[in-house]
Design a protein around this motif. Sequence first.
Motif, PDB file in Angstrom:
ATOM      1  N   ASP A  77      -6.631  25.587 -13.762  1.00 52.32           N
ATOM      2  CA  ASP A  77      -6.076  24.593 -12.833  1.00 52.32           C
ATOM      3  C   ASP A  77      -7.124  23.878 -11.995  1.00 52.32           C
ATOM      4  N   PHE A  78      -8.372  24.332 -12.060  1.00 52.66           N
ATOM      5  CA  PHE A  78      -9.415  23.696 -11.258  1.00 52.66           C
ATOM      6  C   PHE A  78     -10.635  23.308 -12.108  1.00 52.66           C
ATOM      7  N   HIS A  79     -11.211  24.265 -12.841  1.00 49.55           N
ATOM      8  CA  HIS A  79     -12.387  23.944 -13.649  1.00 49.55           C
ATOM      9  C   HIS A  79     -12.062  22.908 -14.722  1.00 49.55           C
ATOM     10  N   GLN A  80     -11.035  23.146 -15.511  1.00 47.85           N
ATOM     11  CA  GLN A  80     -10.701  22.209 -16.592  1.00 47.85           C
ATOM     12  C   GLN A  80     -10.412  20.800 -16.057  1.00 47.85           C
ATOM     13  N   PRO A  81      -9.597  20.639 -15.010  1.00 46.76           N
ATOM     14  CA  PRO A  81      -9.396  19.287 -14.471  1.00 46.76           C
ATOM     15  C   PRO A  81     -10.691  18.653 -13.943  1.00 46.76           C
ATOM     16  N   LEU A  82     -11.573  19.451 -13.348  1.00 46.40           N
ATOM     17  CA  LEU A  82     -12.847  18.897 -12.871  1.00 46.40           C
ATOM     18  C   LEU A  82     -13.684  18.378 -14.036  1.00 46.40           C
ATOM     19  N   ALA A 104     -12.653  22.586  -4.727  1.00 47.27           N
ATOM     20  CA  ALA A 104     -11.412  22.129  -5.359  1.00 47.27           C
ATOM     21  C   ALA A 104     -10.304  23.165  -5.171  1.00 47.27           C
ATOM     22  N   TYR A 105     -10.645  24.444  -5.286  1.00 49.78           N
ATOM     23  CA  TYR A 105      -9.649  25.502  -5.072  1.00 49.78           C
ATOM     24  C   TYR A 105      -9.115  25.444  -3.650  1.00 49.78           C
ATOM     25  N   ASN A 106      -9.970  25.130  -2.706  1.00 51.35           N
ATOM     26  CA  ASN A 106      -9.589  25.128  -1.295  1.00 51.35           C
ATOM     27  C   ASN A 106      -8.871  23.852  -0.865  1.00 51.35           C
ATOM     28  N   ILE A 107      -9.267  22.689  -1.387  1.00 55.88           N
ATOM     29  CA  ILE A 107      -8.685  21.419  -0.928  1.00 55.88           C
ATOM     30  C   ILE A 107      -7.745  20.780  -1.940  1.00 55.88           C
ATOM     31  N   GLY A 108      -7.758  21.280  -3.168  1.00 59.34           N
ATOM     32  CA  GLY A 108      -6.937  20.696  -4.223  1.00 59.34           C
ATOM     33  C   GLY A 108      -7.784  19.859  -5.163  1.00 59.34           C
ATOM     34  N   VAL A 109      -7.442  19.907  -6.438  1.00 54.96           N
ATOM     35  CA  VAL A 109      -8.248  19.222  -7.448  1.00 54.96           C
ATOM     36  C   VAL A 109      -8.146  17.706  -7.304  1.00 54.96           C
ATOM     37  N   GLY A 110      -7.006  17.210  -6.883  1.00 59.90           N
ATOM     38  CA  GLY A 110      -6.858  15.757  -6.697  1.00 59.90           C
ATOM     39  C   GLY A 110      -7.800  15.236  -5.628  1.00 59.90           C
ATOM     40  N   SER A 114     -11.180  12.764  -6.253  1.00 64.44           N
ATOM     41  CA  SER A 114     -11.256  11.430  -5.643  1.00 64.44           C
ATOM     42  C   SER A 114     -12.248  11.363  -4.482  1.00 64.44           C
ATOM     43  N   SER A 115     -12.950  12.459  -4.228  1.00 69.06           N
ATOM     44  CA  SER A 115     -13.849  12.539  -3.078  1.00 69.06           C
ATOM     45  C   SER A 115     -15.165  11.790  -3.290  1.00 69.06           C
ATOM     46  N   THR A 116     -15.827  11.520  -2.185  1.00 78.14           N
ATOM     47  CA  THR A 116     -17.176  10.952  -2.233  1.00 78.14           C
ATOM     48  C   THR A 116     -18.116  11.908  -2.961  1.00 78.14           C
ATOM     49  N   ALA A 117     -17.902  13.208  -2.803  1.00 75.50           N
ATOM     50  CA  ALA A 117     -18.739  14.188  -3.505  1.00 75.50           C
ATOM     51  C   ALA A 117     -18.647  13.975  -5.011  1.00 75.50           C
ATOM     52  N   ALA A 118     -17.448  13.746  -5.528  1.00 72.54           N
ATOM     53  CA  ALA A 118     -17.274  13.501  -6.962  1.00 72.54           C
ATOM     54  C   ALA A 118     -17.903  12.171  -7.360  1.00 72.54           C
ATOM     55  N   LYS A 119     -17.720  11.145  -6.537  1.00 74.41           N
ATOM     56  CA  LYS A 119     -18.306   9.823  -6.839  1.00 74.41           C
ATOM     57  C   LYS A 119     -19.828   9.912  -6.899  1.00 74.41           C
ATOM     58  N   ARG A 120     -20.424  10.633  -5.963  1.00 75.12           N
ATOM     59  CA  ARG A 120     -21.881  10.781  -5.968  1.00 75.12           C
ATOM     60  C   ARG A 120     -22.351  11.577  -7.184  1.00 75.12           C
ATOM     61  N   ALA A 121     -21.594  12.603  -7.554  1.00 78.64           N
ATOM     62  CA  ALA A 121     -21.963  13.389  -8.746  1.00 78.64           C
ATOM     63  C   ALA A 121     -21.885  12.529 -10.002  1.00 78.64           C
ATOM     64  N   ARG A 122     -20.856  11.691 -10.092  1.00 78.18           N
ATOM     65  CA  ARG A 122     -20.730  10.799 -11.256  1.00 78.18           C
ATOM     66  C   ARG A 122     -21.935   9.863 -11.369  1.00 78.18           C
ATOM     67  N   ALA A 123     -22.523   9.543 -10.222  1.00 74.67           N
ATOM     68  CA  ALA A 123     -23.698   8.657 -10.196  1.00 74.67           C
ATOM     69  C   ALA A 123     -25.005   9.437 -10.370  1.00 74.67           C
ATOM     70  N   GLY A 124     -24.911  10.762 -10.518  1.00 78.77           N
ATOM     71  CA  GLY A 124     -26.094  11.594 -10.710  1.00 78.77           C
ATOM     72  C   GLY A 124     -26.774  12.023  -9.418  1.00 78.77           C
ATOM     73  N   ASP A 125     -26.145  11.756  -8.273  1.00 80.59           N
ATOM     74  CA  ASP A 125     -26.705  12.122  -6.967  1.00 80.59           C
ATOM     75  C   ASP A 125     -26.116  13.466  -6.535  1.00 80.59           C
ATOM     76  N   PHE A 126     -26.616  14.549  -7.104  1.00 77.59           N
ATOM     77  CA  PHE A 126     -26.055  15.860  -6.813  1.00 77.59           C
ATOM     78  C   PHE A 126     -26.366  16.319  -5.392  1.00 77.59           C
ATOM     79  N   LYS A 127     -27.536  16.010  -4.881  1.00 74.57           N
ATOM     80  CA  LYS A 127     -27.864  16.391  -3.509  1.00 74.57           C
ATOM     81  C   LYS A 127     -26.922  15.675  -2.535  1.00 74.57           C
ATOM     82  N   GLY A 128     -26.707  14.394  -2.749  1.00 77.83           N
ATOM     83  CA  GLY A 128     -25.761  13.649  -1.912  1.00 77.83           C
ATOM     84  C   GLY A 128     -24.350  14.184  -2.053  1.00 77.83           C
ATOM     85  N   SER A 129     -24.003  14.599  -3.260  1.00 75.75           N
ATOM     86  CA  SER A 129     -22.691  15.186  -3.506  1.00 75.75           C
ATOM     87  C   SER A 129     -22.526  16.490  -2.726  1.00 75.75           C
ATOM     88  N   CYS A 130     -23.563  17.321  -2.744  1.00 75.25           N
ATOM     89  CA  CYS A 130     -23.528  18.586  -1.991  1.00 75.25           C
ATOM     90  C   CYS A 130     -23.234  18.318  -0.515  1.00 75.25           C
TER      91      CYS A 130
END
Length: 170
Positions: A77-82, A104-110, A114-130
């Motif tokens: 319910d969390f890893h696969q959707p991520l 994701a487990y704590n705040i929900g996968v949705g 849709s978070s800035t953390a996910a957007k930054r990771a999609r752009a390859g900015d893992f430090k910014g995502s953290c």
Amino acid sequence: MSARARKALASGAIIGLVAMTATYLTEPWEGTVNKAYWDRLGSVWTICTGETLSVKPGMVKTDAECKEMLLERLENDFHQPLTRCIRGFDKAPLGWQGAMLDEAYNIGVGAACSSTAAKRARAGDFKGSCHAMTWFNRAGGKVILGLKKRREFGDANRMGELELCLEGLR
């Protein structure tokens, strides 16, 4: 550098992402309660390690059942959707994956997808995502100390998500 984050990452290479996240982040922060209880903050019946799905009053689970439930939920319910909402999730640094999975487990996968953390990771900015993951430290509009610690560097007994996330980038 964090010795406990290095230990978690070393174990994660052996036991895998889901077991590492459950062991070093989710279980220590959520705690485990074997009998169903009413969570006033969430207004929902809860059992085991923060589980709310299909929980009924009077339910009781063993520690082993709670662990199995947590591992199944984290994976299905969390890893696969991520992996579907963040391209290349499984190829990202292990520490980042663990932090994102716990969040994701704590705040929900949705919310996580849709978070800035996910957007930054999609752009390859893992430090910014953290660092963007740390913004999920509020409940009811107020910063909650426990959430702040969980999102950042933890406390004396528990590792924080940012602690694991950044260690995985070194």
